[in-house]
Design a protein around this motif. Structure first.
Motif, mmCIF file in Angstrom:
data_model
loop_
_atom_site.group_PDB
_atom_site.id
_atom_site.type_symbol
_atom_site.label_atom_id
_atom_site.label_comp_id
_atom_site.label_asym_id
_atom_site.label_seq_id
_atom_site.Cartn_x
_atom_site.Cartn_y
_atom_site.Cartn_z
ATOM 1 N N ARG A 7 -3.355 -4.672 -15.055
ATOM 2 C CA ARG A 7 -3.806 -5.279 -13.814
ATOM 3 C C ARG A 7 -4.211 -6.718 -14.093
ATOM 4 N NH1 ARG A 7 -5.791 0.033 -13.239
ATOM 5 N NH2 ARG A 7 -5.239 0.965 -11.231
ATOM 6 N N GLY A 8 -4.197 -7.540 -13.046
ATOM 7 C CA GLY A 8 -4.712 -8.883 -13.178
ATOM 8 C C GLY A 8 -6.218 -8.859 -13.385
ATOM 9 N N PRO A 9 -6.821 -9.995 -13.667
ATOM 10 C CA PRO A 9 -8.259 -10.045 -13.944
ATOM 11 C C PRO A 9 -9.091 -9.522 -12.789
ATOM 12 C CG PRO A 9 -7.376 -12.248 -13.552
ATOM 13 C CD PRO A 9 -6.204 -11.342 -13.675
ATOM 14 N N LEU A 10 -10.192 -8.862 -13.125
ATOM 15 C CA LEU A 10 -11.108 -8.388 -12.097
ATOM 16 C C LEU A 10 -11.726 -9.572 -11.367
ATOM 17 C CD1 LEU A 10 -12.044 -5.513 -11.268
ATOM 18 C CD2 LEU A 10 -14.116 -5.927 -12.588
ATOM 19 N N SER A 11 -11.881 -10.695 -12.092
ATOM 20 C CA SER A 11 -12.456 -11.895 -11.507
ATOM 21 C C SER A 11 -11.896 -13.120 -12.214
ATOM 22 C CB SER A 11 -13.988 -11.880 -11.646
ATOM 23 O OG SER A 11 -14.546 -13.131 -11.294
ATOM 24 N N THR A 12 -11.763 -14.214 -11.491
ATOM 25 C CA THR A 12 -11.407 -15.490 -12.124
ATOM 26 C C THR A 12 -12.611 -16.416 -12.188
ATOM 27 O OG1 THR A 12 -10.654 -16.346 -9.985
ATOM 28 C CG2 THR A 12 -8.980 -15.366 -11.433
ATOM 29 N N ASP A 13 -13.788 -15.914 -11.809
ATOM 30 C CA ASP A 13 -15.008 -16.720 -11.816
ATOM 31 C C ASP A 13 -15.963 -16.348 -12.945
ATOM 32 O OD1 ASP A 13 -14.287 -18.159 -9.506
ATOM 33 O OD2 ASP A 13 -15.021 -16.551 -8.222
ATOM 34 N N GLN A 14 -15.878 -15.092 -13.414
ATOM 35 C CA GLN A 14 -16.774 -14.638 -14.475
ATOM 36 C C GLN A 14 -16.084 -13.526 -15.246
ATOM 37 O OE1 GLN A 14 -20.145 -13.349 -12.173
ATOM 38 N NE2 GLN A 14 -19.184 -11.456 -11.508
ATOM 39 N N LEU A 15 -16.639 -13.202 -16.417
ATOM 40 C CA LEU A 15 -16.067 -12.134 -17.219
ATOM 41 C C LEU A 15 -16.796 -10.840 -16.900
ATOM 42 C CD1 LEU A 15 -15.067 -12.335 -20.978
ATOM 43 C CD2 LEU A 15 -15.904 -10.241 -19.925
ATOM 44 N N ASP A 16 -16.122 -9.967 -16.155
ATOM 45 C CA ASP A 16 -16.643 -8.638 -15.845
ATOM 46 C C ASP A 16 -15.988 -7.637 -16.784
ATOM 47 O OD1 ASP A 16 -18.292 -9.002 -13.363
ATOM 48 O OD2 ASP A 16 -16.405 -9.823 -12.617
ATOM 49 N N VAL A 17 -16.774 -6.751 -17.362
ATOM 50 C CA VAL A 17 -16.217 -5.727 -18.247
ATOM 51 C C VAL A 17 -15.442 -4.713 -17.423
ATOM 52 C CG1 VAL A 17 -16.768 -3.857 -19.831
ATOM 53 C CG2 VAL A 17 -17.952 -6.045 -20.030
ATOM 54 N N ALA A 18 -14.186 -4.529 -17.767
ATOM 55 C CA ALA A 18 -13.321 -3.622 -17.010
ATOM 56 C C ALA A 18 -12.114 -3.267 -17.873
ATOM 57 C CB ALA A 18 -12.877 -4.282 -15.701
ATOM 58 N N GLY A 19 -11.152 -2.586 -17.271
ATOM 59 C CA GLY A 19 -9.907 -2.270 -17.956
ATOM 60 C C GLY A 19 -9.884 -0.885 -18.578
ATOM 61 N N PRO A 76 -24.571 -0.770 -17.565
ATOM 62 C CA PRO A 76 -23.361 -1.536 -17.887
ATOM 63 C C PRO A 76 -23.693 -2.984 -18.222
ATOM 64 C CG PRO A 76 -23.030 -0.229 -15.907
ATOM 65 C CD PRO A 76 -24.499 -0.152 -16.240
ATOM 66 N N ALA A 77 -22.849 -3.579 -19.050
ATOM 67 C CA ALA A 77 -23.052 -4.976 -19.413
ATOM 68 C C ALA A 77 -22.953 -5.862 -18.175
ATOM 69 C CB ALA A 77 -22.007 -5.397 -20.440
ATOM 70 N N ALA A 78 -23.845 -6.817 -18.095
ATOM 71 C CA ALA A 78 -23.835 -7.735 -16.957
ATOM 72 C C ALA A 78 -22.653 -8.680 -17.069
ATOM 73 C CB ALA A 78 -25.138 -8.526 -16.933
ATOM 74 N N ARG A 131 0.939 -10.505 -24.850
ATOM 75 C CA ARG A 131 0.633 -11.221 -23.612
ATOM 76 C C ARG A 131 -0.781 -11.769 -23.676
ATOM 77 N NH1 ARG A 131 2.900 -6.929 -23.183
ATOM 78 N NH2 ARG A 131 0.967 -5.769 -22.952
ATOM 79 N N HIS A 132 -0.935 -13.064 -23.511
ATOM 80 C CA HIS A 132 -2.273 -13.642 -23.480
ATOM 81 C C HIS A 132 -2.958 -13.307 -22.166
ATOM 82 C CE1 HIS A 132 -0.881 -16.811 -26.603
ATOM 83 N NE2 HIS A 132 -1.380 -15.734 -27.178
ATOM 84 N N GLN A 133 -4.276 -13.136 -22.239
ATOM 85 C CA GLN A 133 -5.089 -12.832 -21.071
ATOM 86 C C GLN A 133 -5.980 -14.034 -20.746
ATOM 87 O OE1 GLN A 133 -4.590 -9.547 -19.694
ATOM 88 N NE2 GLN A 133 -2.960 -9.694 -21.225
ATOM 89 N N ALA A 134 -6.493 -14.070 -19.525
ATOM 90 C CA ALA A 134 -7.410 -15.145 -19.133
ATOM 91 C C ALA A 134 -8.734 -14.993 -19.871
ATOM 92 C CB ALA A 134 -7.641 -15.103 -17.624
ATOM 93 N N ASP A 135 -9.494 -16.068 -19.961
ATOM 94 C CA ASP A 135 -10.793 -16.008 -20.605
ATOM 95 C C ASP A 135 -11.860 -15.391 -19.718
ATOM 96 O OD1 ASP A 135 -9.985 -16.918 -23.052
ATOM 97 O OD2 ASP A 135 -10.436 -19.025 -22.639
ATOM 98 N N THR A 136 -11.454 -14.843 -18.577
ATOM 99 C CA THR A 136 -12.344 -14.027 -17.750
ATOM 100 C C THR A 136 -12.019 -12.539 -17.913
ATOM 101 O OG1 THR A 136 -10.886 -14.203 -15.824
ATOM 102 C CG2 THR A 136 -12.647 -15.854 -16.035
ATOM 103 N N GLU A 137 -11.171 -12.199 -18.875
ATOM 104 C CA GLU A 137 -10.771 -10.802 -19.106
ATOM 105 C C GLU A 137 -11.207 -10.353 -20.492
ATOM 106 O OE1 GLU A 137 -6.714 -9.671 -17.183
ATOM 107 O OE2 GLU A 137 -6.487 -11.718 -17.909
ATOM 108 N N ASN A 138 -12.043 -9.306 -20.548
ATOM 109 C CA ASN A 138 -12.328 -8.702 -21.850
ATOM 110 C C ASN A 138 -11.070 -7.985 -22.329
ATOM 111 O OD1 ASN A 138 -12.927 -6.763 -19.666
ATOM 112 N ND2 ASN A 138 -13.508 -5.365 -21.302
ATOM 113 N N CYS A 139 -10.714 -8.219 -23.567
ATOM 114 C CA CYS A 139 -9.469 -7.642 -24.089
ATOM 115 C C CYS A 139 -9.558 -7.559 -25.601
ATOM 116 C CB CYS A 139 -8.270 -8.500 -23.678
ATOM 117 S SG CYS A 139 -6.687 -7.943 -24.382
ATOM 118 N N VAL A 140 -9.307 -6.370 -26.141
ATOM 119 C CA VAL A 140 -9.287 -6.162 -27.586
ATOM 120 C C VAL A 140 -8.698 -4.770 -27.828
ATOM 121 C CG1 VAL A 140 -11.547 -5.036 -27.876
ATOM 122 C CG2 VAL A 140 -10.701 -6.584 -29.667
ATOM 123 N N ALA A 141 -8.267 -4.499 -29.051
ATOM 124 C CA ALA A 141 -7.714 -3.183 -29.383
ATOM 125 C C ALA A 141 -8.736 -2.087 -29.132
ATOM 126 C CB ALA A 141 -7.278 -3.169 -30.850
#
Length: 500
Positions: free
Chosen positions: A437-449, A43-45, A385-395
């Motif tokens: 769901r809310g972001p997995l983290s507010t400290d780093q961008l973890d791939v999830a969702g 998985p991506a770090a 809905r805009h997401q935080a910059d710690t959330e991976n998000c795309v179509a």
């Protein structure tokens, strides 16, 4: 192979830190995008984000502009009826397929079979350890198909990572017998050029044809040489799957030069992926049609002869599309929705800086008939809905919701959640429901969702990369009719005629 036993509604505006401009520049100058992680076994770090982005994410949570970490929010017409966390397969959850009362869930470490006869209480039937990204999955009759898109030491489920520069390395398609759902049997393997990132079934009575999508050739890879401007076609006899074999490699982008005739990408088209194969193909057997999302190109082609697909039309969007990722027909087959996976699925692209037209869906009308059909662009759709910059998000992956007279779709947006939207009017698409769901983290961008979100027999099923299988129910007069449509089998990339 090892068999393992086993609410509130809102519309928010999130501010954008100045650093987001740097993100946009990086996305536009990056090399070819790829679904996460760019082919490999791990998985991506997590990615570091700036302190200002961290502070902004925390402030947005505190103010209620975005949900808190792991907090679930949804529109009033969505009910979250079940969640089954990941179990012994710890890799990324990926795609979904369905058959009768079963759901089949891909995972980078193998696949999992659920009994969904009671959608509110799914039960694990089997978990199969068979590593090899990304384990894109589909089923037909007693056969299950699994894509391997990373170089392995051999074709077994006990293989280990091995460099693609070694001739003995293997990647491609695996075939399992699932006549006994509690004990799947590995029955065949077929090596394909550049592996199999995704695949699409074109089934008939005696055989199952498999269109294998793969890309990113390299002169240093013995089994993935440029030009790689087509797809592998595998023929699998239903009664003798062990005889599965590649029967052709139709070239979809003919042209001179080392890379064929697809989109050249940068520097000719900055920020656009060079076409070196296809990422995903959706077929509509009832109409003998297919739509291909092929990195820098979108194509429409005929599959009247499944071994020799023929391109009818080809389009590019060198302004707003970075990576053509997937495709969905509407029921009447007079529209195609293409998705743009800007940032490869591992970036925060659902913010004000990126805007509504990038990392979005592109809606195209199909104008004309037969071999003279043309794809005509109409509009873009992106979640509002805009997401935080710690959330991976795309179509990402989605499916139709079968309702006569309307074009409705449910779609995954990684950490942007799940969106139900209406594109009956090609020029004015609109969202009608959501879950996230809310972001997995507010400290780093973890791939999830949500990797894939599909409608099947009255419920929405989502395979969340980190959180497991989610089951949702939508109660809305616009979708109620779909509850009457029951399928015996559903592979979304082999799109059915729901009303035949």
């Amino acid at each position: 192979m090892i068999l393992l036993n086993v609410s509130r509604t809102r519309r928010r505006r999130l501010g954008v830190a100045a650093a987001a401009g740097g993100l946009l520049a990086a996305l536009l100058t990056a090399g070819p995008a790829a679904a996460i992680p760019d082919p490999g076994d791990s998985p991506a770090a997590p990615k570091d984000v700036s302190r200002s982005d961290q502070a902004e994410a925390r402030a947005a949570v505190k103010s209620g502009d975005i949900p808190g970490q792991d907090e679930i929010v949804h529109s009033a017409n969505i009910t979250h009826v079940a969640n089954i966390p990941k179990d012994v397969l710890s890799g990324f959850n990926t795609d979904l397929a369905f058959q009768g009362k079963y759901a089949f869930a891909g995972n980078y470490d193998g696949f999992r079979i659920f009994d969904i006869s009671n959608p509110k209480k799914p039960k694990t039937v089997a978990q199969v350890l068979c590593p090899g990204s990304q384990n894109d999955i589909s089923v037909s009759g007693n056969l299950l198909f699994l894509s391997t898109d990373s170089s392995r030491s051999d074709s077994s489920c006990n293989s280990t990572t091995q460099p693609a520069t070694e001739k003995s390395s293997w990647e491609g398609m695996k075939v399992f017998d699932i006549s006994d759902k509690r004990n799947p049997r590995y029955v065949a393997a077929v090596e394909t050029a550049c592996g199999s990132h995704t695949h699409t079934l074109v089934p008939d009575r005696k055989n199952v044809y498999v269109y294998v999508s793969s890309y990113s050739p390299n002169a240093a890879y013995p089994d993935c040489q440029p030009p790689h401007d087509g797809i592998s076609v595998i023929k699998v006899p239903r009664k003798a799957p062990q005889k599965a074999a590649v029967v052709g490699f139709p070239v979809l982008f003919p042209g001179e030069g080392p890379d064929g005739g697809g989109n050249p990408g940068a520097p000719t088209n900055p920020g656009v992926s060079k076409t070196t194969g296809c990422h995903d193909i959706t077929v509509l057997p009832s109409k003998d049609l297919a739509a291909g999302a092929c990195m820098g190109d979108g194509i429409l082609f005929s599959i009247k002869n499944p071994e020799r697909p023929k391109v009818i039309d080809r389009v590019q969007d060198n302004v707003n599309f970075a990576f053509w990722h997937s495709a969905t027909f509407n029921q009447k087959a007079n529209k195609v929705v293409f998705t743009d996976e800007l940032g490869g699925g591992g970036a925060a692209t659902c913010n004000a800086e990126i805007g509504p037209n990038r990392g979005a869906d592109g809606i195209y009308d199909i104008v004309g008939k037969g071999d003279r059909s043309k794809l005509v662009f109409r509009s873009y759709f992106k979640i509002p809905r805009h997401q935080a910059d710690t959330e991976n998000c795309v179509a990402h992956n989605g499916s139709l919701i079968p309702v006569r007279g309307r074009d409705l779709m449910v779609q995954a947006w990684y950490q942007g959640g799940i969106s139900v939207w209406d594109f009956t009017n090609s020029k004015k698409p609109k969202e009608i429901a959501y879950f996230e769901r809310g972001p997995l983290s507010t400290d780093q961008l973890d791939v999830a969702g949500s990797w894939s979100a599909y409608y099947y027999n009255g419920y929405i099923y989502s395979n969340d990369i980190a959180k497991g299988l989610d089951v949702l129910k939508i109660d809305d007069k616009r979708t109620d009719q779909a509850r009457k449509v029951h399928m015996q089998e559903l592979n979304v990339q082999t799109q059915p005629d729901y009303f035949d």
